[in-house]
Write a protein that holds these residues in place. Structure first.
Motif, mmCIF file in Angstrom:
data_model
loop_
_atom_site.group_PDB
_atom_site.id
_atom_site.type_symbol
_atom_site.label_atom_id
_atom_site.label_comp_id
_atom_site.label_asym_id
_atom_site.label_seq_id
_atom_site.Cartn_x
_atom_site.Cartn_y
_atom_site.Cartn_z
ATOM 1 N N THR A 1 3.637 27.229 3.953
ATOM 2 C CA THR A 1 4.429 28.315 3.374
ATOM 3 C C THR A 1 3.787 29.670 3.645
ATOM 4 N N LEU A 2 2.479 29.762 3.480
ATOM 5 C CA LEU A 2 1.790 31.025 3.743
ATOM 6 C C LEU A 2 1.843 31.403 5.220
ATOM 7 N N ARG A 3 1.926 30.387 6.069
ATOM 8 C CA ARG A 3 1.957 30.641 7.507
ATOM 9 C C ARG A 3 3.358 30.982 8.005
ATOM 10 N N ARG B 1 -10.031 31.511 -7.633
ATOM 11 C CA ARG B 1 -10.397 30.268 -6.950
ATOM 12 C C ARG B 1 -9.314 29.895 -5.944
ATOM 13 N N ALA B 2 -9.717 29.301 -4.824
ATOM 14 C CA ALA B 2 -8.755 28.791 -3.853
ATOM 15 C C ALA B 2 -8.035 27.591 -4.454
ATOM 16 N N MET B 3 -6.716 27.580 -4.377
ATOM 17 C CA MET B 3 -5.947 26.541 -5.057
ATOM 18 C C MET B 3 -6.191 25.156 -4.479
ATOM 19 N N HIS B 4 -6.076 25.014 -3.146
ATOM 20 C CA HIS B 4 -6.099 23.668 -2.568
ATOM 21 C C HIS B 4 -7.392 22.912 -2.864
ATOM 22 N N PRO B 5 -8.561 23.453 -2.577
ATOM 23 C CA PRO B 5 -9.776 22.682 -2.887
ATOM 24 C C PRO B 5 -10.004 22.478 -4.376
ATOM 25 N N THR B 6 -9.409 23.292 -5.213
ATOM 26 C CA THR B 6 -9.618 23.192 -6.649
ATOM 27 C C THR B 6 -8.674 22.183 -7.293
ATOM 28 N N LEU B 7 -7.410 22.154 -6.855
ATOM 29 C CA LEU B 7 -6.394 21.369 -7.556
ATOM 30 C C LEU B 7 -5.745 20.281 -6.706
ATOM 31 N N HIS B 8 -5.940 20.323 -5.388
ATOM 32 C CA HIS B 8 -5.068 19.534 -4.521
ATOM 33 C C HIS B 8 -5.812 18.937 -3.326
ATOM 34 N N ALA C 1 -4.363 34.318 1.197
ATOM 35 C CA ALA C 1 -5.414 33.368 1.560
ATOM 36 C C ALA C 1 -5.369 32.095 0.726
ATOM 37 N N GLY C 2 -4.363 31.978 -0.159
ATOM 38 C CA GLY C 2 -4.264 30.792 -0.998
ATOM 39 C C GLY C 2 -5.148 30.843 -2.223
#
Length: 569
Positions: free
Chosen positions: A262-264, A236-243, A212-213
């Motif tokens: 990549t996850l998909r 924590r979800a990576m994208h909203p936190t770092l990107h 789920a990232g």
């Protein structure tokens, strides 16, 4: 259990026949069996847990000898022993080695009368064992050892005695299974410790994600680069936190994030100078890559590796500024120098100057022209790298573009003894004709320089659903795989020892790549040492406002270009 459905009842037709050596049977799947033995630490010590089993066996079956053993390639080693004054015996004189092959209870009423065992030390020696009953101990599906008892007189063990031994063997197997589990836990803990040491020793940031990232682990470098305390990023979800934002602060939609792709799809991706955001809200440029983690069937997570390239970006900015200033400062004196030399070579030198003076002036003029081209290339590279190169877009007839490109290198090709073959195709491009002509002239010039005399350089074009494909192919020396990733770097040439002979600056391909990408296209290379090179330029017939260039694989596939070409982007 080595392929048997039951460790106690092998069945006459269902049991696999073991290969037999000169002295003792060799089980099937011996390699896997040894791995289980290693996990059990292969009988390096005796244990009170097994002593209780052997004591109960001697009392219940009224025998003087009882053993719990593990059997490796060479020896039968005792985990518990009653009635013998040793801790192991060689496997080739082990009755229990035959029990492993039997796969069920093995009863030998008279060892002295059995030709297989009468000469074994336990029978012929002072111990004087005369009767035997034993059965295999099975762990993780493999027979790893035995529980057995022996008497000093011939006897047959009745059904109740055999049943008791089976119960005691199940007890011993439980103890061994617990031992194996403890060893597995120990090995996992050691593995985790080693991985943690490796990850913390890596200078780049490493972040693990689930499907789920969501962050599952972070190494020390990542925590330091991102400004997060130990463990606070986990969960924590990576994208909203770092990107979650671009460099200008605009939102970066999650579905556009490379991690999502990549996850998909499971595809690995590498990105240069994107922006990561620290915990305090400050951004930093990062080169990063993301690779999939799968369980053999599905993507179950991803690993992100990144590094802070702030210093490199700043050095590039300083370097580009320096190059820009120097190049512009060189242009004015170069223009004057070239003008004066052109006048001299055009006849101003006079008839009485002599051949030496004419030769020196010609050399000076040639090198001034070469220096002027280098300055122009540096300025073009600087502008194209920043995205500041102006493009005068308009409709371009593909056939005329290819003919003009071939015309610009006609003199070079004639001098080198190389033929340029043009197959223009048809179609219309939308772009800057001057800049695209610069790209094709550069590719043709490179192909000519690296082609043997008498060979042919081919220039061809074709159209597809996405746009136009233009290929430049030669039969030259080719490019080694390790060099192909660097051919588009500035100031880099395939053969540094041959730079003067080839008379290149090492900037042309870098400029060509930037110009093609500014048009929304892609450039790819297919080459091998000894079989020449093919550069393929893919360009849209018309790029719509706000559209993004397709990735190389998509562009090549839509233009019917083989997908094994090496991408330059």
């Amino acid at each position: 259990m080595d392929g048997d459905a039951s460790p106690r009842r092998p069945g006459p037709s269902g049991t696999r026949t073991a290969a037999v050596s000169d002295t003792w049977p060799q089980l099937w799947h011996e390699h896997e069996r040894r791995q289980v033995l290693q996990a059990l630490e292969a009988t390096q010590h005796q244990d009170e847990r097994f002593d209780r089993i052997t004591r109960m066996a001697t009392r219940y079956l009224a025998v003087p000898i009882a053993l719990v053993s593990l059997i490796d390639d060479e020896r039968q080693r005792f985990r518990s022993v009653i009635g013998l004054d040793r801790t192991d015996v060689p496997r080739d004189v082990s009755v229990c080695a035959h029990t492993l092959d039997a796969g069920d209870v093995l009863v030998v009423p008279d060892l002295g009368a059995d030709e297989r065992f009468r000469s074994f030390p336990v029978v012929a020696g002072p111990t004087g064992a005369r009767s035997y009953v034993g059965l295999p101990l099975v762990v993780a599906g493999h027979r790893v050892g035995t529980l057995c008892v022996m008497d000093t007189r011939p006897r047959s063990f009745d059904e109740d005695e055999r049943a008791a031994l089976i119960d005691l063997a199940a007890w011993a197997e439980s103890e061994l299974l617990g031992e194996q589990s403890r060893e597995v836990v120990r090995q996992l803990d050691e593995l985790r410790r080693r991985y943690a040491m490796v990850l913390d020793g890596v200078a780049e940031g490493v972040v693990g994600l689930d499907a789920a990232g969501v962050v599952t682990f972070v190494n020390g470098a990542a925590e330091q680069l991102l400004g997060w305390p130990h463990g606070d990023l986990v969960g924590r979800a990576m994208h909203p936190t770092l990107h979650a934002r671009h460099a200008d602060g605009s939102p970066y939609p999650a579905h556009e994030c490379p991690v999502s792709a990549t996850l998909r799809t499971g595809t690995e991706q590498r990105l240069l100078q994107e922006v990561f955001w620290r915990r305090d809200g400050s951004p930093f440029p990062a080169d990063w890559s993301v690779g999939a983690v799968d369980d053999g069937d599905d993507v179950v997570g991803a690993v992100v590796v990144f590094e802070d390239v702030t210093r490199r970006v700043e050095l590039d900015r300083i370097k580009d500024g320096f190059v820009s200033v120097v190049s512009h400062e060189l242009r004015t004196p170069l223009t004057s120098l070239r003008g004066a030399l052109e006048l001299l070579t055009g006849g101003l030198l006079g008839e009485h100057a002599g051949p030496d003076a004419e030769r020196l002036v010609t050399i000076a003029h040639t090198n001034a022209e070469r220096l002027a081209r280098l300055v122009d290339d540096i300025l073009d590279l600087e502008r194209s790298s920043r995205g500041d190169m102006p493009l005068a877009r308009g409709p371009i007839d593909v056939a005329r573009l290819l003919a003009d490109a071939a015309g610009t290198v006609h003199g070079t090709a004639t001098h080198a003894g190389v033929t340029v073959q043009v197959d223009p195709g048809a179609g219309t491009l939308w772009g800057d004709e001057h800049r695209l002509l610069q790209v094709l002239s550069n590719l043709l010039g490179n192909a000519i320089r690296f082609s043997p005399e008498g060979s042919t350089v081919r220039l061809a074009a074709g159209t597809g659903t996405w746009g136009v494909r233009i290929g430049v192919a030669d039969d030259g020396v080719g490019i080694a795989p390790e060099a192909q990733e660097r051919v588009f770097e500035r100031f880099w040439q395939v053969d540094a020892s041959d730079t003067r002979a080839r008379s290149g600056t090492g900037l042309g391909l870098a400029i060509a790549k930037n110009i093609v990408e500014a048009h929304g296209g892609a450039i790819a290379l297919d080459s091998a040492v000894g079989r020449g090179s093919t550069f393929t330029v893919s360009l849209p017939q018309r790029r719509l406002p706000g559209s993004s260039p397709p990735d190389d694989e998509t562009a090549m596939a839509q233009l019917d270009v083989p997908t094994d070409r090496r991408s330059a982007t």
